[in-house]
Design an enzyme around this catalytic site. Structure first.
Site, PDB file in Angstrom:
ATOM      1  N   HIS A 471     -24.357 -20.401   8.010  1.00  0.00           N
ATOM      2  CA  HIS A 471     -24.193 -19.054   7.458  1.00  0.00           C
ATOM      3  C   HIS A 471     -22.757 -18.670   7.115  1.00  0.00           C
ATOM      4  O   HIS A 471     -22.538 -17.744   6.332  1.00  0.00           O
ATOM      5  CB  HIS A 471     -24.743 -18.034   8.460  1.00  0.00           C
ATOM      6  N   TYR A 587     -30.278  -2.563  11.563  1.00  0.00           N
ATOM      7  CA  TYR A 587     -29.362  -3.224  10.632  1.00  0.00           C
ATOM      8  C   TYR A 587     -30.148  -3.685   9.408  1.00  0.00           C
ATOM      9  O   TYR A 587     -31.133  -4.406   9.533  1.00  0.00           O
ATOM     10  CB  TYR A 587     -28.736  -4.431  11.342  1.00  0.00           C
ATOM     11  N   THR A 600     -21.377  -8.834   2.315  1.00  0.00           N
ATOM     12  CA  THR A 600     -22.442  -7.915   2.710  1.00  0.00           C
ATOM     13  C   THR A 600     -21.870  -6.650   3.342  1.00  0.00           C
ATOM     14  O   THR A 600     -20.696  -6.598   3.735  1.00  0.00           O
ATOM     15  CB  THR A 600     -23.396  -8.567   3.729  1.00  0.00           C
TER      16      THR A 600
END
Length: 786
Positions: A471, A587, A600
């Site tokens: 990630h 979230y 993001t």
């Protein structure tokens, strides 16, 4: 083997009368073709770098400016206002040039300078235009006159046929919000989650923060935003991902699935051959910058920076922090099968291996019956366990000899491939098929994925594939973009024979894949086993449920004149309350790629408006008319927050950077400490579909992906990824932990289904008509009436 094949191609014999040298004609041909391909690649990259560097202008526009300036010399006009004469008098070596040569050279230099000035002017104007985000806040389907004019100007200045990185220099920087705005939005977001006393305490901490260190921290952060291309992204990568010392398997990595209903071939080697070849085509276009940049509304460009590190990239473990190693022009991949590691070359004669050639190579690996070397079987578990033991083992046992050579081969590979031995995929006849498929992609056996690679391609015996992605280097939409291209190319361009093999003639002259060699000492085997056991404990604790919601989809939601994302988020809030009996910090991931190097931002979905709606849904005295009015109010609020997050006015990235700045300056802030310690018990994300529009899913409705998901963020919470597929399908990927007695992924999935259906009931025609032109009013007891 490859070494033997090369030895046959190159031989020499020492004789008393000299050296007898023999060269294979085939080897010479391959060397020649490789060199031609390399130079051709460099030439294309150079050409595209020029086109990107001068965008939105073009090299031909330079010639037009030069010709226009040169023509002024013969018309005795001087549009340069004397600048050509000034350059002519000060040009170096003018004494060695004729008057005419000096005049021509001066005109060319002035024209070039003017051309470059116009390029920078156009970029500046385009950047100013792209800084306008008013269009996002306009109602769906309605566009103001000013936005229409703005769109035309952006299109006019965007040029024709932009390359992948053409807009990078024109993208605006992520703005730093004011501290007052961020703190105000933060307090508003936690208000529904705190009682009066807790909220008063938080207000006190917030005010103390604003009156003490906030101004100093903000000043330094603004300074950073002037210097860096993005004031968040480097710290986000460093402190959220690379400094984490726990396992990245489940806790960080995510997965993306294959096509949901279609399996193009059931031959594992053939499917893998086509998919790998399509990935190589994608990588070639990526290296040349030839992919079309993504653009909102077909006009507003998205940042493409994250795509640079998709291939040839590995996360390297360190004691205190990891690093991301990105290489260029890697020509091999590493394949894992039944505990063995193989190296497969991807090029021959200066070209990519064709799909049928790749199928041959992968079938050779599948047919190989050799046993794993001592310590080789679970070696990849080092990447699944805690980072510190892996970093220590890497330095101690893999820094020299054959271990270093083999590890370098893995870490420098284009990507990692696992030929799995257990079939997976969605099967309507099996209720838990998606669950098993997701867990296989997310963690597998804990030793059959190289979790440090930018991504691991997983191929199954029944022809299904999937991806496990690290990630830190990029977010899910980036990997999804690549997979969309690959699946469309695989199914609609490459195709298969009637027997399910890759198309083309079989080439049996390729060198066999080579086994990587290892010498694993006993001490290292103990570290491997320890990492495996810790990773297995994490994997066994993952409670996963994959759910296909087929009752309705985006089509019906849009007919209700509401945002599909807001609809689902409010359904998740309702499901969370029914599941846990309380509201929690939620979230939702939002992208900030309209800014340079953007990644993001967080949307805090549990708003006061959402809480009021959920309470009305659970209040037996409330009517559907009242609930629908509250739903619309909550949906509007959610949309507003999502738009603020997309346009750089979010809450959490700003607060995170202020917190990191406070640590650099050695300043304590109880407010920031409190904010950063709050757990996200419901973490959600939407994976975008149809980024490339290569497949018409209305014409081919079966060619859709189930999307992907991730592990739970909190020990006592849920992770929910949802994908809006076409008009009539929404897929949910739900994760939690078995070790928490209060969570159950299957149960939560059922709550989501019921919540979606309950909200749909609110949109019956009679409820919709009666809510028109009505407004809500507070009663003293906190309830609302229409």
């Amino acid at each position: 083997m490859a070494e033997a094949h090369q030895a046959v191609g190159f031989q020499f014999t020492v004789r008393p009368d000299g050296v007898d040298l023999k060269l294979s004609q085939e080897v010479i041909k391959n060397i020649y073709l490789s060199g031609v391909t390399a130079w051709k690649k460099k030439a294309i990259q150079f050409k595209n770098s020029i086109l990107t560097g001068v965008y939105p202008a073009s090299p031909s526009s330079w010639l037009i400016v030069v010709i226009t300036m040169m023509s002024s010399l013969y018309t005795r006009l001087d549009p340069s206002l004397g600048m050509i004469d000034a350059i002519k008098e000060n040009i170096p070596y003018r004494d060695y040039m004729s008057v005419q040569t000096r005049a021509v050279l001066s005109a060319i230099l002035l024209a070039t300078g003017l051309w470059l000035f116009l390029i920078y002017l156009l970029r500046y104007i385009l950047k100013a235009l792209l800084s306008y985000h008013g269009w996002i806040f306009e109602s769906h389907g309605k566009m103001s006159t000013s936005t229409k004019v703005w769109l035309r100007l952006v299109k006019m200045l965007s040029g024709r046929r932009p390359l992948l990185y053409s807009f990078q220099a024109s993208l605006p920087r992520l703005p730093v919000p004011s501290v007052d705005d961020t703190v105000h939005r933060y307090l508003e977001s936690v208000h529904p989650l705190l009682d009066n006393h807790q909220y008063s305490q938080m207000e006190i901490l917030a005010n103390e923060f604003k009156e003490s260190v906030a101004t100093q921290l903000q000043r330094y952060l603004i300074l950073k935003s002037w210097w860096a291309t993005n004031y968040v992204s480097d710290w986000w990568e460093q402190y959220i991902y690379l400094r984490g010392r726990s396992s990245i398997m489940v806790n960080s990595n995510f997965y993306i699935m294959d096509l949901l209903y279609v399996t193009p071939t059931h031959r594992q080697a053939a499917r893998t051959g086509n998919v790998v070849h399509a990935m190589l085509q994608y990588r070639r276009k990526l290296e040349r910058g030839e992919h079309t940049p993504l653009r909102a509304l077909g006009t507003v460009p998205m940042c493409s920076t994250q795509m640079e590190r998709m291939f040839n990239t590995t996360r390297i473990p360190g004691i205190e922090t990891d690093i991301v190693q990105h290489l260029t022009d890697r020509k091999h991949l590493v394949v894992f099968h039944k505990g063995r590691f193989f190296q497969v070359w991807l090029y021959t004669g200066g070209r990519h291996l064709l799909p049928n050639e790749l199928e041959t190579q992968f079938q050779r690996i599948l047919n190989d019956t050799s046993e794993p070397q001592p310590g080789e079987l679970k070696l990849a578990a080092l990447t699944a366990g805690n980072r510190v033991p892996w970093a220590q083992a890497r330095v101690k046992y893999f820094s020299q000899g054959v271990n270093k050579i083999s590890l370098d081969a893995i870490e420098s590979a284009a990507f990692f491939l696992t030929l799995d031995d257990e079939p997976q995929g969605y099967d309507p006849a099996k209720s838990n098929s998606l669950d098993s498929y997701a867990k296989s992609l997310l963690h597998g056996k804990c030793y059959d994925r190289w979790f440090d690679k930018s991504f691991t391609l997983v191929s199954y015996p029944n022809g299904k594939i999937g991806i496990n992605a690290e990630h830190s280097w990029a977010d899910a939409p980036i990997v999804g973009h690549m997979l969309e291209y690959v699946l469309a190319t695989d199914c609609f361009h490459l195709g298969y024979t009637e027997e399910g093999h890759c198309k083309g003639d079989v080439n049996k002259g390729l060198p066999y894949p080579t086994r990587l060699q290892w010498q694993i000492p006993e001490e290292c085997k103990e570290v491997i086993e320890s990492s495996y056991l810790s990773a297995k404990q994490i994997a066994d604790d993952v409670d996963f449920h994959g759910y296909l919601f087929t009752e309705f989809g985006k089509g019906l939601i849009k007919k209700c004149r509401t945002s599909p994302d807001a609809f689902i988020q409010l359904a998740l809030q309702l499901a969370q309350f029914r599941d846990q009996g309380v509201f929690c910090l939620t979230y939702e991931s939002s992208m900030t790629r309209m800014f340079r190097d953007g990644r993001t931002e967080t949307v805090r979905s549990c708003t006061s408006e959402a809480v009021e709606f959920v309470r009305a849904m659970e209040d037996t005295e409330a009517t559907n008319i009242q609930r629908l009015a509250l739903f619309r109010r909550a949906a509007d609020k959610h949309q507003s927050m999502y738009r603020l997050a997309m346009t750089g006015s979010g809450i959490d990235r700003h607060l995170l950077c202020l917190y990191i700045m406070s640590k650099y300056l050695g300043v304590d802030s109880p407010f920031l400490e409190k904010v950063l310690s709050e757990p996200w018990r419901l973490s959600t994300s939407q994976t975008p579909q149809q980024q490339l529009n290569l497949v018409d899913i209305n014409k081919f409705p079966k060619y859709v992906s189930a999307g992907g998901g991730f592990g739970p963020v909190a020990d006592d919470g849920y992770g929910v990824s949802y994908i809006i597929v076409g008009e009539n399908l929404i897929t949910f990927h739900i994760s939690s932990k078995f070790s928490c007695p209060d969570t159950d992924s299957y149960r939560f999935g059922q709550h989501i289904r019921k919540a979606m259906l309950d909200i749909q009931v609110l949109f019956k025609p009679e409820n919709h008509k009666m809510t028109e032109n009505m407004k809500c009013t507070h009663l003293q007891n906190g309830k609302k009436y229409i």
